[in-house]
Design a protein around this motif. Structure first.
Motif, PDB file in Angstrom:
ATOM      1  N   SER A   1       0.835  -1.195   0.000  1.00 42.01           N
ATOM      2  CA  SER A   1       0.000   0.000   0.000  1.00 42.01           C
ATOM      3  C   SER A   1       0.873   1.248   0.000  1.00 42.01           C
ATOM      4  O   SER A   1       1.979   1.251   0.520  1.00 42.01           O
ATOM      5  N   GLN A   2       0.330   2.325  -0.560  1.00 43.25           N
ATOM      6  CA  GLN A   2       1.043   3.605  -0.573  1.00 43.25           C
ATOM      7  C   GLN A   2       0.949   4.299   0.788  1.00 43.25           C
ATOM      8  O   GLN A   2       1.712   5.196   1.076  1.00 43.25           O
ATOM      9  N   HIS A   3      -0.015   3.891   1.601  1.00 46.23           N
ATOM     10  CA  HIS A   3      -0.235   4.533   2.891  1.00 46.23           C
ATOM     11  C   HIS A   3       0.528   3.793   3.983  1.00 46.23           C
ATOM     12  O   HIS A   3       0.584   2.569   3.976  1.00 46.23           O
ATOM     13  N   PRO A   4       1.098   4.546   4.930  1.00 47.41           N
ATOM     14  CA  PRO A   4       1.803   3.872   6.028  1.00 47.41           C
ATOM     15  C   PRO A   4       0.815   3.090   6.892  1.00 47.41           C
ATOM     16  O   PRO A   4      -0.344   3.457   7.028  1.00 47.41           O
ATOM     17  N   GLU A   5       1.298   2.005   7.461  1.00 49.56           N
ATOM     18  CA  GLU A   5       0.473   1.178   8.329  1.00 49.56           C
ATOM     19  C   GLU A   5       0.180   1.935   9.629  1.00 49.56           C
ATOM     20  O   GLU A   5       1.033   2.639  10.149  1.00 49.56           O
ATOM     21  N   GLN A   6      -1.030   1.762  10.139  1.00 46.25           N
ATOM     22  CA  GLN A   6      -1.418   2.385  11.395  1.00 46.25           C
ATOM     23  C   GLN A   6      -0.934   1.528  12.561  1.00 46.25           C
ATOM     24  O   GLN A   6      -1.112   0.317  12.563  1.00 46.25           O
TER      25      GLN A   6
ATOM     26  N   ASN B   1      -1.821  -6.397   1.616  1.00 48.55           N
ATOM     27  CA  ASN B   1      -1.750  -4.928   1.684  1.00 48.55           C
ATOM     28  C   ASN B   1      -1.996  -4.511   3.124  1.00 48.55           C
ATOM     29  O   ASN B   1      -3.100  -4.103   3.479  1.00 48.55           O
ATOM     30  N   PRO B   2      -0.964  -4.599   3.958  1.00 51.48           N
ATOM     31  CA  PRO B   2      -1.171  -4.351   5.389  1.00 51.48           C
ATOM     32  C   PRO B   2      -1.649  -2.930   5.673  1.00 51.48           C
ATOM     33  O   PRO B   2      -1.156  -1.968   5.086  1.00 51.48           O
ATOM     34  N   VAL B   3      -2.604  -2.846   6.567  1.00 52.10           N
ATOM     35  CA  VAL B   3      -3.147  -1.566   6.994  1.00 52.10           C
ATOM     36  C   VAL B   3      -2.710  -1.265   8.424  1.00 52.10           C
ATOM     37  O   VAL B   3      -2.544  -0.126   8.798  1.00 52.10           O
ATOM     38  N   TYR B   4      -2.519  -2.332   9.210  1.00 46.16           N
ATOM     39  CA  TYR B   4      -2.198  -2.186  10.624  1.00 46.16           C
ATOM     40  C   TYR B   4      -0.843  -2.788  10.956  1.00 46.16           C
ATOM     41  O   TYR B   4      -0.487  -3.835  10.455  1.00 46.16           O
ATOM     42  N   GLN B   5      -0.120  -2.100  11.833  1.00 50.00           N
ATOM     43  CA  GLN B   5       1.157  -2.608  12.356  1.00 50.00           C
ATOM     44  C   GLN B   5       0.973  -2.851  13.854  1.00 50.00           C
ATOM     45  O   GLN B   5       0.888  -1.891  14.627  1.00 50.00           O
ATOM     46  N   PRO B   6       0.884  -4.112  14.275  1.00 51.78           N
ATOM     47  CA  PRO B   6       0.748  -4.373  15.711  1.00 51.78           C
ATOM     48  C   PRO B   6       2.014  -3.944  16.453  1.00 51.78           C
ATOM     49  O   PRO B   6       3.109  -4.377  16.113  1.00 51.78           O
ATOM     50  N   VAL B   7       1.848  -3.064  17.446  1.00 54.33           N
ATOM     51  CA  VAL B   7       2.995  -2.582  18.220  1.00 54.33           C
ATOM     52  C   VAL B   7       2.965  -3.098  19.647  1.00 54.33           C
ATOM     53  O   VAL B   7       3.885  -2.839  20.411  1.00 54.33           O
ATOM     54  N   GLY B   8       1.917  -3.827  20.008  1.00 52.72           N
ATOM     55  CA  GLY B   8       1.862  -4.402  21.341  1.00 52.72           C
ATOM     56  C   GLY B   8       0.514  -5.027  21.638  1.00 52.72           C
ATOM     57  O   GLY B   8      -0.473  -4.750  20.963  1.00 52.72           O
ATOM     58  N   PHE B   9       0.545  -5.885  22.645  1.00 53.63           N
ATOM     59  CA  PHE B   9      -0.679  -6.486  23.164  1.00 53.63           C
ATOM     60  C   PHE B   9      -1.018  -5.841  24.495  1.00 53.63           C
ATOM     61  O   PHE B   9      -0.123  -5.436  25.247  1.00 53.63           O
ATOM     62  N   LEU B  10      -2.296  -5.826  24.798  1.00 53.44           N
ATOM     63  CA  LEU B  10      -2.786  -5.504  26.131  1.00 53.44           C
ATOM     64  C   LEU B  10      -3.382  -6.792  26.688  1.00 53.44           C
ATOM     65  O   LEU B  10      -4.112  -7.485  25.977  1.00 53.44           O
TER      66      LEU B  10
END
Length: 112
Positions: A3-8, A31-40
């Motif tokens: 994707s041209q848009h950065p992952e959220q 086409n990833p939209v989300y970047q997992p940065v952590g779990f709760l």
């Protein structure tokens, strides 16, 4: 093709089996939209563990600090009932930080 848009940047709640499935599902997207940065996760024994390279950062009692530190743009709640107290806690804290909240529901549908 990426994707041209950065992952959220997103947090996933909870960890465990459904959180692990969520990370795999996000990673499988071409086409990833989300970047997992952590779990709760509220289980103190989960804190610090990594699931597919994504760390469990803490529980809902640390949510405000985790949202700030992780610079998450949103929270994906996986398999949690919208009537549960944790749902409202997440929604309210995320709203204060101007983060969105989305629900991932894994369900079966009857095919006629």
């Amino acid at each position: 093709l990426r994707s041209q848009h950065p992952e959220q940047r997103v947090l996933i709640y909870p960890a465990g089996d459904i959180g692990e499935m969520t990370v795999r599902w996000l990673a499988a997207n071409p086409n990833p939209v989300y970047q997992p940065v952590g779990f709760l996760d509220d289980d103190p024994f989960m804190a610090g563990r990594k699931i597919h390279g994504v760390e469990v950062l803490g529980g809902l009692d640390q949510l405000d600090e985790i949202l700030q530190r992780s610079e998450a743009e949103g929270v994906i709640i996986a398999g949690v009932d919208k009537n549960s107290p944790s749902w409202e806690t997440l929604r309210a804290a995320a709203q204060q930080r101007q983060c969105w909240v989305r629900s991932l529901r894994l369900d079966f549908e009857v095919v006629e």
